[in-house]
Scaffold this active site. Structure first.
Site, PDB file in Angstrom:
ATOM      1  N   ASP A 128      -0.210   5.600  -1.227  1.00  0.00           N
ATOM      2  CA  ASP A 128      -0.579   6.743  -1.215  1.00  0.00           C
ATOM      3  C   ASP A 128      -2.357   6.431  -1.014  1.00  0.00           C
ATOM      4  O   ASP A 128      -2.644   5.763  -1.186  1.00  0.00           O
ATOM      5  CB  ASP A 128      -1.181   7.625  -2.314  1.00  0.00           C
ATOM      6  CG  ASP A 128       0.411   8.339  -3.121  1.00  0.00           C
ATOM      7  OD1 ASP A 128       1.557   7.227  -2.913  1.00  0.00           O
ATOM      8  OD2 ASP A 128       0.894   8.474  -3.738  1.00  0.00           O
TER       9      ASP A 128
ATOM     10  N   LEU B 275       0.886  -1.176   0.159  1.00  0.00           N
ATOM     11  CA  LEU B 275       0.357   0.425   0.131  1.00  0.00           C
ATOM     12  C   LEU B 275       1.117   1.489  -0.284  1.00  0.00           C
ATOM     13  O   LEU B 275       1.559   1.883   0.002  1.00  0.00           O
ATOM     14  CB  LEU B 275      -1.116  -0.139   1.619  1.00  0.00           C
ATOM     15  CG  LEU B 275      -1.428   1.410   2.000  1.00  0.00           C
ATOM     16  CD1 LEU B 275      -2.707   0.736   2.676  1.00  0.00           C
ATOM     17  CD2 LEU B 275      -0.924   2.037   2.713  1.00  0.00           C
TER      18      LEU B 275
ATOM     19  N   SER C 156      -1.603   7.671  -8.746  1.00  0.00           N
ATOM     20  CA  SER C 156      -2.711   8.169  -7.502  1.00  0.00           C
ATOM     21  C   SER C 156      -3.774   9.376  -7.819  1.00  0.00           C
ATOM     22  O   SER C 156      -3.739  10.153  -9.414  1.00  0.00           O
ATOM     23  CB  SER C 156      -2.103   9.166  -6.521  1.00  0.00           C
ATOM     24  OG  SER C 156      -1.729   7.914  -5.846  1.00  0.00           O
TER      25      SER C 156
HETATM   26  C1  FRU Z   1       3.651   9.158  -4.181  1.00  0.00           C
HETATM   27  C2  FRU Z   1       3.289   8.624  -5.370  1.00  0.00           C
HETATM   28  C3  FRU Z   1       2.610   9.755  -6.934  1.00  0.00           C
HETATM   29  C4  FRU Z   1       2.292   8.601  -7.464  1.00  0.00           C
HETATM   30  C5  FRU Z   1       2.376   7.110  -6.733  1.00  0.00           C
HETATM   31  C6  FRU Z   1       2.622   6.011  -7.343  1.00  0.00           C
HETATM   32  O1  FRU Z   1       4.534   8.495  -3.027  1.00  0.00           O
HETATM   33  O2  FRU Z   1       4.620   8.787  -6.201  1.00  0.00           O
HETATM   34  O3  FRU Z   1       3.110  10.606  -7.334  1.00  0.00           O
HETATM   35  O4  FRU Z   1       1.228   8.842  -8.576  1.00  0.00           O
HETATM   36  O5  FRU Z   1       2.991   7.253  -5.673  1.00  0.00           O
HETATM   37  O6  FRU Z   1       2.361   4.889  -6.480  1.00  0.00           O
END
Ligand code: FRU
Length: 493
Positions: free
Chosen positions: A44, A42, A104
Site C-alpha cells: 500500500d 512493496l 498502513s
Molecule cells: C492492505 C493491507 C492493509 C494493511 C497492510 C499490511 O493491502 O492489508 O489493511 O494495513 O496491507 O501490509
C-alpha cells in the site's frame, strides 16, 4: 531495548537491499517511471502528502525479500510527482505495539509538523492485536514515535482485531479519522473517530449509516478507507474483501471502490449511492488520496494484488510490485469519479509522432514509428460501422504475444485481454463504456505495466504485463466494418 531492536532491523533491511542491488537493476521488468521498492516487497501507498511543497509518499515495505513479510514504511519524496527520490526507511517495527509490522496509515500537517498515524500490528501466538500509533518528524526524513502510543488501544466492543489503516484529516478545527474494521459477525465496516489534538480519540460511529444503505453482507473486512470532500459531496474509498464476482464486476481477489454521498459528522451516518470499482484492470488496490497545495485531490494506488505473488515475474529478481501513476480525481455530476493522469507526467514526453485521419477497415494496421515498450499513446477513434476496434500493444513480430484493448460497439464494452501478454496471469477484464461517436484511449506503457485511461478518465484499467523485451509492436484494428483514427499521438517516455 527498542533502540537496539531498531538498529538490528534497520541493518538487516539495508543489507538485504544491498545484496539484491545488481539483480534488481539488471531486471528488464524494472519500471522506468513508476515508484517501486529498491528491492524486496512493496504494497500500500501510505502517508501520501504534499508538505512544505514536497510530495511525500511512504509505502508498506518488506525489505528482506520479495514476499509479504514484516512491514516497515519505505519513503520517497518528489518535487513534481514524476521524479521520486528514495529516502531512508521511515518506520521500523521495533516497539512492543508493532512487533508484526508497521501497517498502513496516513499523514497530516499538524500546524507545520509532519505527522503520521499508522497501525501497529501484533500477533502473539497467532492472536492479533491492533494499535493505532502517532509519529512526528521535525525534518520530514527522521521520524519519532509518540511516547503516548498507542493513541487508540485496540478496537471498540463489537469489532474484531481486524482494525487498521487510519486515514486522518482536519475539518473546521477538529481532527477526524476513518479506519477499516470488522464486526464480530465478520462483516466489513468503516469507523469514524474525532480528536482535538490527534492524541485522544473518541469514536463517533460507523460511517455507513445504521441501515447500511444496502451494504450489509458486503465483504468480511473493509481495508484502507479514505474519506474526503470533492465538490459538494463526500467520497469514501474502501477495499471490501470477500465479494463474489458478478459478471464483469469484482473479478480481482479483493476490490477497491468508492461510495459518494453526504456524511453527517455528528453521527457518522453516510447517505450514499452504489459501490463503484475504481479501476477495471487486474492490478489495483489500496488507493490513497491527498489534497495537494494546488487544491487537487490526487490518488495513487498499489498496482498489485495481495496473496498472488506468483503472478509477478520480477520476484525472481529480488523485488516485487509498484505504484500506479498519480491521478487527479474529479467528481462528475452523476457522482462518477473521473481519474486523469497528473499533467506533470507530460514532462516525461520525448520524441513525438502523430498521424491524423487514418481509416481502418477490416484490418490490422501498423503505423511507422508507432511502437515501443516505454511510451505514452493517445488514440481517438471515430466510431463508424465496425463492430469491434481497438489497439494491440506489446506485440511480438511472430504474433505469439499481444495485449489487446478492444471496444465492442454493440455492447458498448471496453476490454483488456491479457491472454497472450507473455508471462504472468492471463484473463480478460471488461467494463461498460457508453459511447456512440468517439472512443479516446490514453495509454501509459512501461516495461511491465499498462495503464489505460478511457474517454478522459471515465474508466481506467491498470495492469502489470510480462511480455518479452522484443515485443514492442503496436497495431490498430477494426472488425466487421470501419473506424477512423481521428488522431493518434505517441511519445517515447
Ligand atoms: C492492505 C493491507 C492493509 C494493511 C497492510 C499490511 O493491502 O492489508 O489493511 O494495513 O496491507 O501490509
Amino acid at each position: 531495548m527498542s533502540q537496539e531492536k531498531r538498529k538490528e532491523l534497520l541493518d538487516k533491511a539495508y543489507q538485504s537491499i544491498a545484496e539484491k542491488k545488481d539483480k534488481v537493476e539488471n531486471d528488464y521488468y524494472r519500471l522506468q517511471y513508476h515508484v517501486m521498492p529498491p528491492a524486496g516487497w512493496l504494497n500500500d501507498p501510505n502517508g501520501f502528502i504534499q508538505f512544505d511543497g514536497v510530495y511525500h509518499l511512504f509505502y508498506q515495505f518488506h525489505p528482506w525479500a520479495p514476499e509479504s513479510g514484516l512491514k516497515y514504511w519505505g519513503h520517497y519524496t518528489s518535487q513534481n510527482l514524476v521524479n521520486w527520490e528514495e529516502q531512508p526507511i521511515a518506520l521500523t517495527p521495533s516497539k512492543w505495539y508493532e512487533t508484526h509490522g508497521c501497517y498502513s496509515g496516513s499523514a497530516v500537517d499538524d500546524d507545520g509538523v509532519l505527522t503520521l498515524m499508522y497501525t501497529g500490528n501484533v500477533k502473539d501466538d497467532g492472536v492479533r492485536s491492533s494499535y493505532q500509533c502517532l509519529v512526528t518528524s521535525a525534518d520530514g526524513i527522521n521520524f519519532k514515535k509518540s511516547e503516548g502510543n498507542p493513541v487508540i488501544d485496540k478496537q471498540p466492543e463489537g469489532y474484531t482485531a481486524h482494525f487498521r489503516d487510519p486515514k486522518v484529516w482536519k475539518k473546521d478545527g477538529t481532527w477526524y479519522l476513518v479506519i477499516g474494521a470488522q464486526t464480530v459477525a465478520e462483516e466489513g465496516r468503516v469507523l469514524l473517530y474525532k480528536s482535538a489534538n490527534l492524541k485522544e480519540w473518541d469514536l463517533i460511529g460507523e460511517v455507513v449509516g445504521s441501515n447500511l444503505n444496502g451494504l450489509d453482507n458486503f465483504g468480511y473486512m473493509w481495508e484502507c478507507p479514505d474519506l474526503f470532500t470533492l465538490g459538494e459531496k463526500e467520497v469514501l474509498i474502501v477495499l471490501p474483501q470477500g465479494l463474489e464476482a458478478q459478471g464483469d464486476l469484482y473479478n480481482n481477489i479483493y476490490q477497491a471502490g468508492y461510495l459518494v454521498g453526504e456524511l453527517d459528522y455528528e453521527t457518522g451516518e453516510f447517505n450514499h449511492g452504489e459501490f463503484i470499482e475504481l479501476d477495471r484492470g487486474f492490478d489495483f488496490y489500496a488507493a490513497q488520496t491527498t489534497l495537494d497545495q494546488q487544491g487537487r485531490r490526487i490518488m495513487i494506488a498499489w498496482m498489485g494484488m495481495p496473496e498472488e505473488d506468483e503472478k509477478y515475474a520480477e520476484r525472481e529478481n529480488g523485488w516485487i510490485h509498484a505504484m500506479t501513476l498519480p491521478r487527479v480525481l474529479e467528481l462528475r455530476e452523476d457522482n462518477k469519479l473521473i481519474q486523469k493522469p497528473v499533467p506533470e507526467l507530460k514532462q516525461l514526453r520525448q520524441e513525438k509522432i502523430d498521424y491524423k485521419k487514418v481509416k481502418i477497415k477490416d484490418e490490422e494496421l501498423e503505423l511507422d514509428q508507432i511502437c515501443g515498450d516505454v511510451v505514452e499513446l493517445i488514440a481517438e477513434f471515430e466510431i463508424e460501422d465496425a463492430s469491434e476496434f481497438g489497439i494491440k500493444v506489446r506485440c511480438a513480430q511472430d504474433g505469439s504475444e499481444e495485449t489487446v484493448i478492444k471496444y465492442d460497439t454493440n455492447n458498448q464494452k471496453l476490454s483488456l485481454n491479457r491472454n497472450k501478454s507473455g508471462r504472468g496471469e492471463s484473463g480478460i477484464r471488461r467494463c461498460l463504456l457508453e459511447s456512440d461517436s468517439m472512443v479516446k484511449l490514453h495509454l501509459f506503457i512501461d516495461t511491465s505495466s499498462l495503464e489505460l485511461f478511457a474517454n478522459e478518465g471515465e474508466e481506467v484499467f491498470s495492469s502489470r504485463l510480462y511480455p518479452s523485451k522484443e515485443s514492442q509492436g503496436i497495431k490498430f484494428f477494426a472488425q466487421d466494418g470501419q473506424v477512423t483514427l481521428k488522431k493518434v499521438t505517441k511519445w517515447n517516455l
